[in-house]
Write an enzyme that holds these catalytic residues in place. Structure first.
Site, PDB file in Angstrom:
ATOM      1  N   ASP A   1       0.490  -1.283   0.356  1.00 30.69           N
ATOM      2  CA  ASP A   1      -0.092  -0.206  -0.010  1.00 30.69           C
ATOM      3  C   ASP A   1       0.878   0.852  -0.132  1.00 30.69           C
ATOM      4  O   ASP A   1       2.330   1.431  -0.177  1.00 30.69           O
ATOM      5  CB  ASP A   1      -0.891  -0.025   1.359  1.00 30.69           C
ATOM      6  CG  ASP A   1      -0.140  -0.282   2.483  1.00 30.69           C
ATOM      7  OD1 ASP A   1       0.993  -0.632   2.258  1.00 30.69           O
ATOM      8  OD2 ASP A   1      -0.939  -0.252   3.643  1.00 30.69           O
TER       9      ASP A   1
ATOM     10  N   ASN B   1      -7.036  -2.886  14.512  1.00 31.25           N
ATOM     11  CA  ASN B   1      -8.177  -3.103  14.527  1.00 31.25           C
ATOM     12  C   ASN B   1      -8.607  -4.309  13.187  1.00 31.25           C
ATOM     13  O   ASN B   1      -9.215  -4.449  12.696  1.00 31.25           O
ATOM     14  CB  ASN B   1      -9.090  -2.160  13.633  1.00 31.25           C
ATOM     15  CG  ASN B   1      -8.111  -1.351  12.130  1.00 31.25           C
ATOM     16  OD1 ASN B   1      -7.321  -2.148  11.240  1.00 31.25           O
ATOM     17  ND2 ASN B   1      -9.274  -0.293  11.325  1.00 31.25           N
TER      18      ASN B   1
ATOM     19  N   HIS C   1      -6.814  -4.598  10.746  1.00 34.29           N
ATOM     20  CA  HIS C   1      -6.501  -4.401   8.957  1.00 34.29           C
ATOM     21  C   HIS C   1      -5.499  -5.051   8.250  1.00 34.29           C
ATOM     22  O   HIS C   1      -4.154  -5.582   9.177  1.00 34.29           O
ATOM     23  CB  HIS C   1      -6.552  -2.647   8.563  1.00 34.29           C
ATOM     24  CG  HIS C   1      -5.222  -2.409   8.981  1.00 34.29           C
ATOM     25  ND1 HIS C   1      -5.444  -0.965   9.342  1.00 34.29           N
ATOM     26  CD2 HIS C   1      -4.683  -2.298   9.203  1.00 34.29           C
ATOM     27  CE1 HIS C   1      -4.367  -0.522   9.907  1.00 34.29           C
ATOM     28  NE2 HIS C   1      -3.966  -1.054   9.064  1.00 34.29           N
TER      29      HIS C   1
ATOM     30  N   GLU D   1      -9.806  -2.197   5.861  1.00 37.06           N
ATOM     31  CA  GLU D   1      -9.899  -1.528   6.986  1.00 37.06           C
ATOM     32  C   GLU D   1     -11.420  -2.961   7.284  1.00 37.06           C
ATOM     33  O   GLU D   1     -12.076  -2.858   6.302  1.00 37.06           O
ATOM     34  CB  GLU D   1     -10.238  -0.027   6.989  1.00 37.06           C
ATOM     35  CG  GLU D   1      -9.738   0.662   6.494  1.00 37.06           C
ATOM     36  CD  GLU D   1      -8.368   0.664   7.825  1.00 37.06           C
ATOM     37  OE1 GLU D   1      -8.502   0.033   8.476  1.00 37.06           O
ATOM     38  OE2 GLU D   1      -7.837   1.999   8.144  1.00 37.06           O
TER      39      GLU D   1
HETATM   40  C1  GLP Z   1      -0.283   0.075   8.895  1.00 39.62           C
HETATM   41  C2  GLP Z   1       0.527  -0.895   6.889  1.00 39.62           C
HETATM   42  C3  GLP Z   1       0.267  -2.116   7.414  1.00 39.62           C
HETATM   43  C4  GLP Z   1       0.715  -2.280   8.549  1.00 39.62           C
HETATM   44  C5  GLP Z   1       0.001  -1.404  10.629  1.00 39.62           C
HETATM   45  C6  GLP Z   1       0.781  -1.789  11.588  1.00 39.62           C
HETATM   46  O1  GLP Z   1      -1.488   0.491   8.077  1.00 39.62           O
HETATM   47  N1  GLP Z   1      -0.585   0.080   6.330  1.00 39.62           N
HETATM   48  O2  GLP Z   1       0.239  -2.294   6.741  1.00 39.62           O
HETATM   49  O3  GLP Z   1       0.618  -3.637   9.255  1.00 39.62           O
HETATM   50  O4  GLP Z   1       0.252  -0.292  10.059  1.00 39.62           O
HETATM   51  O5  GLP Z   1       1.630  -1.000  11.397  1.00 39.62           O
HETATM   52  P1  GLP Z   1       2.654  -1.337  12.765  1.00 39.62           P
HETATM   53  O6  GLP Z   1       3.694  -2.761  12.044  1.00 39.62           O
HETATM   54  O7  GLP Z   1       3.020  -0.102  12.974  1.00 39.62           O
HETATM   55  O8  GLP Z   1       1.795  -1.766  13.571  1.00 39.62           O
END
Ligand code: GLP
Length: 237
Positions: free
Chosen positions: A69, A138, A140, A145
């Site tokens: 993304d 959440n 995702h 989402e």
């Molecule tokens: C963002 C990314 C996700 C990732 C998430 C969790 O939303 N788009 O791909 O998994 O963050 O991030 P973290 O690893 O910092 O908790």
């Protein structure tokens, strides 16, 4: 469901094991197509991959990558772009070819056309061999989402308040946090031949249990992974 759940002692161990799985994928198929993720969780894994590369244990010369993304409306030159994140944390330190790394273009004038083009590029590359994933608070994955359906393909998505809150830690104020993104869809992710899901910190324990062991529902997007036949999960708790 074939799910291999590796529990490790700490973040360093999670990162080492994850990097070894990715390196193993490249060793067994030097021209692998890898799907990469951003967020704090894979940072240690990328550090380990850089270390393995410097030791001569892994060669990225024939690897192609597609990231999950990118924020929409954020240029590549912005240090908060996922493009910048991937270059700073991995690509600038390994021997990957310039044209071999791909992220959705967050500056594209037409986000729908960009999403369609990105999905087509992944297909044309023969699909993703190994997709690295983190999980949002959440549930995702990528920026898919919680919703009333599973989005199939790469698309432009409005981020939820909970995701904007989580991402505000990287910005001076909440107003500056991007409100939308381009993300692979759930169908894109599920089409990967193998999936490596990394989950760090006990704060994610509850969502992990829902995702891996609860009902499969688009309200917990990562729960769909229960229907994939080659998932490895690494946790540090
Ligand atoms: C963002 C990314 C996700 C990732 C998430 C969790 O939303 N788009 O791909 O998994 O963050 O991030 P973290 O690893 O910092 O908790």
């Amino acid at each position: 469901m074939t799910m291999n759940h590796i529990q490790t002692e700490n973040y360093a161990a999670l990162s080492k094991k994850a990097a070894l799985i990715i390196a193993g994928q490249i060793l067994s198929k030097p021209g692998s197509v890898l799907g990469f993720a951003t967020g704090s969780t894979p940072v240690g894994t990328y550090e380990e991959l850089i270390r393995l590369y410097k030791e001569g244990a892994v060669d990225f010369g024939r690897v192609t990558t597609y990231n999950l993304d990118e924020y929409y409306g954020v240029p590549r030159t912005d240090p908060n772009s996922y493009y910048a994140f991937m270059h700073t944390n991995l690509f600038d330190h390994i021997n990957i070819e310039d044209g071999a790394t791909h992220l959705p273009n967050g500056s594209a004038a037409d986000p729908v056309a960009e999403s369609i083009a990105y999905e087509a590029k992944i297909k044309a590359a023969g699909g993703v061999d190994l997709q690295v994933l983190g999980i949002g608070n959440n549930g995702h994955i990528g920026f898919n989402e919680p919703d009333d359906h599973f989005p199939a393909v790469t698309h432009h998505v409005q981020l939820t308040d909970s995701t904007i809150d989580a991402n505000s830690r990287f910005y001076a104020s909440r107003d500056e946090v991007p409100k939308s993104a381009l993300t692979m869809g759930i169908g894109t992710i599920m089409a990967a031949k193998k999936i490596l899901l990394l989950i760090s910190g006990t704060a994610k324990k509850e969502i992990m249990e829902k995702a891996l062991y609860g009902p499969v529902t688009p309200q917990v997007p990562a729960s769909i992974l229960q229907f994939h036949n080659d998932v490895t999960v690494i946790t540090d708790f």
